[in-house]
Design an enzyme around this catalytic site. Structure first.
Site, PDB file in Angstrom:
ATOM      1  NE  ARG A   1      15.326  -6.537 -55.313  1.00  0.00           N
ATOM      2  CZ  ARG A   1      15.796  -7.684 -55.785  1.00  0.00           C
ATOM      3  NH1 ARG A   1      15.032  -8.452 -56.527  1.00  0.00           N
ATOM      4  NH2 ARG A   1      17.031  -8.083 -55.493  1.00  0.00           N
TER       5      ARG A   1
ATOM      6  N   GLY B   1      24.941  -6.108 -50.298  1.00  0.00           N
ATOM      7  CA  GLY B   1      23.958  -5.337 -51.072  1.00  0.00           C
ATOM      8  C   GLY B   1      23.196  -4.338 -50.218  1.00  0.00           C
TER       9      GLY B   1
ATOM     10  CD  GLN C   1      30.318  -6.410 -53.779  1.00  0.00           C
ATOM     11  OE1 GLN C   1      29.434  -6.638 -52.953  1.00  0.00           O
ATOM     12  NE2 GLN C   1      30.180  -6.702 -55.065  1.00  0.00           N
TER      13      GLN C   1
ATOM     14  CE  LYS D   1      13.558   2.636 -11.654  1.00  0.00           C
ATOM     15  NZ  LYS D   1      14.181   3.973 -11.593  1.00  0.00           N
TER      16      LYS D   1
HETATM   17  C1  UD1 Z   1      20.213 -13.739 -56.820  1.00  0.00           C
HETATM   18  C2  UD1 Z   1      20.646 -14.527 -58.064  1.00  0.00           C
HETATM   19  C3  UD1 Z   1      19.409 -15.229 -58.629  1.00  0.00           C
HETATM   20  C4  UD1 Z   1      18.784 -16.106 -57.585  1.00  0.00           C
HETATM   21  C5  UD1 Z   1      18.484 -15.342 -56.301  1.00  0.00           C
HETATM   22  C6  UD1 Z   1      18.092 -16.323 -55.213  1.00  0.00           C
HETATM   23  C7  UD1 Z   1      22.546 -13.388 -59.102  1.00  0.00           C
HETATM   24  C8  UD1 Z   1      22.979 -12.495 -60.199  1.00  0.00           C
HETATM   25  N1  UD1 Z   1      21.231 -13.654 -59.044  1.00  0.00           N
HETATM   26  O1  UD1 Z   1      19.314 -12.755 -57.277  1.00  0.00           O
HETATM   27  O2  UD1 Z   1      19.786 -16.008 -59.740  1.00  0.00           O
HETATM   28  O3  UD1 Z   1      17.608 -16.689 -58.105  1.00  0.00           O
HETATM   29  O4  UD1 Z   1      19.643 -14.622 -55.857  1.00  0.00           O
HETATM   30  O5  UD1 Z   1      17.772 -15.700 -54.017  1.00  0.00           O
HETATM   31  O6  UD1 Z   1      23.356 -13.876 -58.348  1.00  0.00           O
HETATM   32  N2  UD1 Z   1      25.130  -8.975 -52.951  1.00  0.00           N
HETATM   33  C9  UD1 Z   1      26.393  -8.521 -52.660  1.00  0.00           C
HETATM   34  N3  UD1 Z   1      27.027  -7.682 -53.522  1.00  0.00           N
HETATM   35  C10 UD1 Z   1      26.454  -7.296 -54.683  1.00  0.00           C
HETATM   36  C11 UD1 Z   1      25.164  -7.757 -54.986  1.00  0.00           C
HETATM   37  C12 UD1 Z   1      24.527  -8.610 -54.104  1.00  0.00           C
HETATM   38  O7  UD1 Z   1      26.966  -8.862 -51.609  1.00  0.00           O
HETATM   39  O8  UD1 Z   1      27.099  -6.541 -55.437  1.00  0.00           O
HETATM   40  C13 UD1 Z   1      24.452  -9.861 -51.980  1.00  0.00           C
HETATM   41  C14 UD1 Z   1      23.182  -9.259 -51.448  1.00  0.00           C
HETATM   42  O9  UD1 Z   1      23.436  -8.516 -50.272  1.00  0.00           O
HETATM   43  C15 UD1 Z   1      22.312 -10.488 -51.199  1.00  0.00           C
HETATM   44  C16 UD1 Z   1      22.841 -11.524 -52.185  1.00  0.00           C
HETATM   45  O10 UD1 Z   1      24.093 -11.043 -52.630  1.00  0.00           O
HETATM   46  O11 UD1 Z   1      22.463 -10.989 -49.892  1.00  0.00           O
HETATM   47  C17 UD1 Z   1      21.911 -11.708 -53.399  1.00  0.00           C
HETATM   48  O12 UD1 Z   1      21.728 -10.429 -54.016  1.00  0.00           O
HETATM   49  P1  UD1 Z   1      20.306  -9.972 -54.545  1.00  0.00           P
HETATM   50  O13 UD1 Z   1      20.440  -8.627 -55.118  1.00  0.00           O
HETATM   51  O14 UD1 Z   1      19.278 -10.194 -53.513  1.00  0.00           O
HETATM   52  O15 UD1 Z   1      20.131 -11.023 -55.740  1.00  0.00           O
HETATM   53  P2  UD1 Z   1      18.779 -11.561 -56.353  1.00  0.00           P
HETATM   54  O16 UD1 Z   1      18.218 -10.550 -57.251  1.00  0.00           O
HETATM   55  O17 UD1 Z   1      17.908 -12.092 -55.300  1.00  0.00           O
HETATM   56 CA    CA Z   2      17.880 -11.931 -53.087  1.00  0.00          CA
END
Ligand code: UD1
Ligand code: CA
Length: 466
Positions: free
Chosen positions: A17, A13, A74, A352
């Protein structure tokens, strides 16, 4: 853990935020990339191989996390479910169970993974899901249960109805799936939801709908499972992590006088009976011996420090410091410096790339650069090595037992032999043989009675005092 247990870590990701130009996975937390913590916990739990899903800034992320993992790309970040789909082809064919973790939850411990795996195996569940009860569940997916208490699905914050938002039990993004179950369920995900993403969380609803067993493992300490989505969460999680590290050092025999102002990175090692005074920062690959006093007001980065040293109110980078050395206050020790046993460095001293011999003293107002200083040599106040001619750096070599008087200017390249004396205030341009005195300054003239004579001559001229 079992040989057919493997893991997928989602770290593709952007981390919108975080409001950053850099991918979230490599944002620094106590000197380490954010996602390295989850990876370390999995390694400590003995899980192998670990597949890391990368996407946003993939090359930079791979480089920061290291070559010991399998990477799945991805290319487009279409959700956590989509991220896991990209990892499936990298799973070993005989994988039985798959741990899945979000790369943004650095407080997780090896025990969490062990517990999840054990609860999956013991119950023969399709999935063991780690949940936490939070006072403020905002932002997390909420766990949906039927009237019997069985898990029936997870609803994301953005898709949740008001009464669902009141649920305090949340999905933490830590799971242990049976590999065959996961392979079957992923292609059934849809992206018909508020964010238009393939949610991994929807796999739970799919499994429950098929009548497969989903069990939950609730962490006794919910903070272990907290995620980092913005910089304020980074600060809070960082605080928890820092306290955990300090506590570990304390339990192993280190005194931390004031945890609130002590910053020790996870890579640092400290020996027993060492006392850490307030406002001390120990960073990088720093190793400190036993029975030292560090601080107050000390910054050490990538330093090796022996036993019985007293370092305080100073800034020290990439230096090797042996035993019984004292440094401070207000010293700046820079890369490539070695302080041998018993060296004393005092106030307003910058050093140094210098090797300072055993028992040598450099106590006041000095700059030493690109030099070798022999054993027991005394460097007087205000000594400067002139190591730079505007184009190149040159070395100064000073032997054992040399006495450098105050305010000497040592113009490199220069060699001063063992036991030599350098007179105070001398600019030294030529080599000085052993046991010799080098004096380089104009002679002083004293005009006896000069002040009185001047006064008298002004009076006799009848001049007015001004
Ligand atoms: C996610 C969960 C949520 C949970 C929370 C806990 C989902 C849909 N939601 O939400 O239920 O309560 O984590 O911390 O799973 N990532 C990818 N590829 C993507 C999207 C995300 O690799 O396409 C990775 C991000 O880099 C991150 C992790 O997945 O490390 C979680 O993604 P993030 O967007 O932070 O999910 P949350 O909104 O926190
Ligand atoms: Ca998260």
């Amino acid at each position: 853990m079992a040989s057919r247990l493997t893991a997928i870590v989602m770290a593709a990701g952007k981390g919108t935020r975080m409001q950053s130009e850099r991918p979230k996975a490599i944002i620094s937390l106590l000197g380490q990339p954010l996602s390295s913590y989850v990876l370390r916990a999995l390694e400590q739990a003995g899980v192998e191989p670990i597949i890391v899903v990368v996407g946003h800034g993939a090359e930079e992320v791979k480089q920061a996390l290291g070559e010991q993992y399998r990477y799945a790309l991805q290319a487009e970040q279409l959700g956590t479910g989509h991220a896991v789909m990209q990892a499936i082809p990298h799973l070993p064919p005989d994988a039985q169970y798959v741990l899945i973790a979000a790369g943004d939850s650095p407080l997780v411990t090896p025990e969490v993974f062990q517990s999840l795996y054990e609860s999956a195996v013991q119950t023969d569940a399709a999935c063991a899901l780690a949940t936490a009860l939070l006072d403020d569940p905002t932002g997390y997916g909420r766990i949906l249960r039927n009237e019997r208490g069985d898990v029936i699905g997870i609803v994301e914050e953005k898709d949740a109805a008001p009464e669902q938002k009141a649920i305090r039990e949340v999905c933490t993004s830590f799971y242990c799936f049976r590999a065959d179950v996961l392979r079957d369920a992923l292609p059934r995900l849809s992206n018909q939801n508020a964010q238009g993403e393939y949610y991994l969380t929807d796999v739970i609803g799919i499994l429950a709908g098929q009548g497969a067993l989903v069990v939950t493992w609730q962490s006794p300490d919910p903070t272990l499972l907290l995620g980092v989505n913005n910089r304020w969460e980074l600060a809070q999680v960082g605080h928890t992590l820092r306290m955990r590290i300090l506590k570990q050092h304390c339990l192993e025999g280190v005194t931390v006088v004031d945890p609130a102002t002590t910053y020790i990175e996870p890579t640092v090692q400290i020996g027993r009976d060492t006392v850490i005074e307030p406002n001390t920062h120990l960073r990088g690959n720093t190793v400190v011996g036993a029975n030292c006093t560090l601080g107050p007001d000390l910054y050490l980065q990538d330093c090796i420090v022996g036993d019985n040293c007293h370092l305080f109110r100073s800034h020290i980078l990439q230096a090797r410091i042996e035993r019984d050395v004292s440094v401070g206050p207000f010293a700046h020790i820079r890369p490539g410096t070695v302080l041998h046993n018993g060296v004393r460095v005092g106030d307003f001293v910058e050093i140094k790339n210098v090797e300072v011999g055993e028992g040598a003293k450099v106590l006041h107002l000095t700059y030493l650069g690109d030099a070798t200083i022999g054993k027991g040599t005394n460097i007087g106040a205000g000594t400067i090595t002139c190591n730079y001619d505007g184009e190149r750096k040159h070395r100064t070599v000073i032997g054992d037992g040399v006495f450098v008087g105050s305010h000497a200017t040592l113009i490199a390249p220069l060699t001063i032999g063992d036991g030599a004396y350098i007179a105070a205030g001398s600019p030294i341009t030529d080599d000085v043989p052993p046991e010799s005195l080098a004096i380089a300054r104009s002679y002083q003239t004293v005009k006896a009675g000069w002040v009185r004579k001047r006064r008298e001559s002004k009076h006799s001229a009848g001049g007015t005092e001004q």
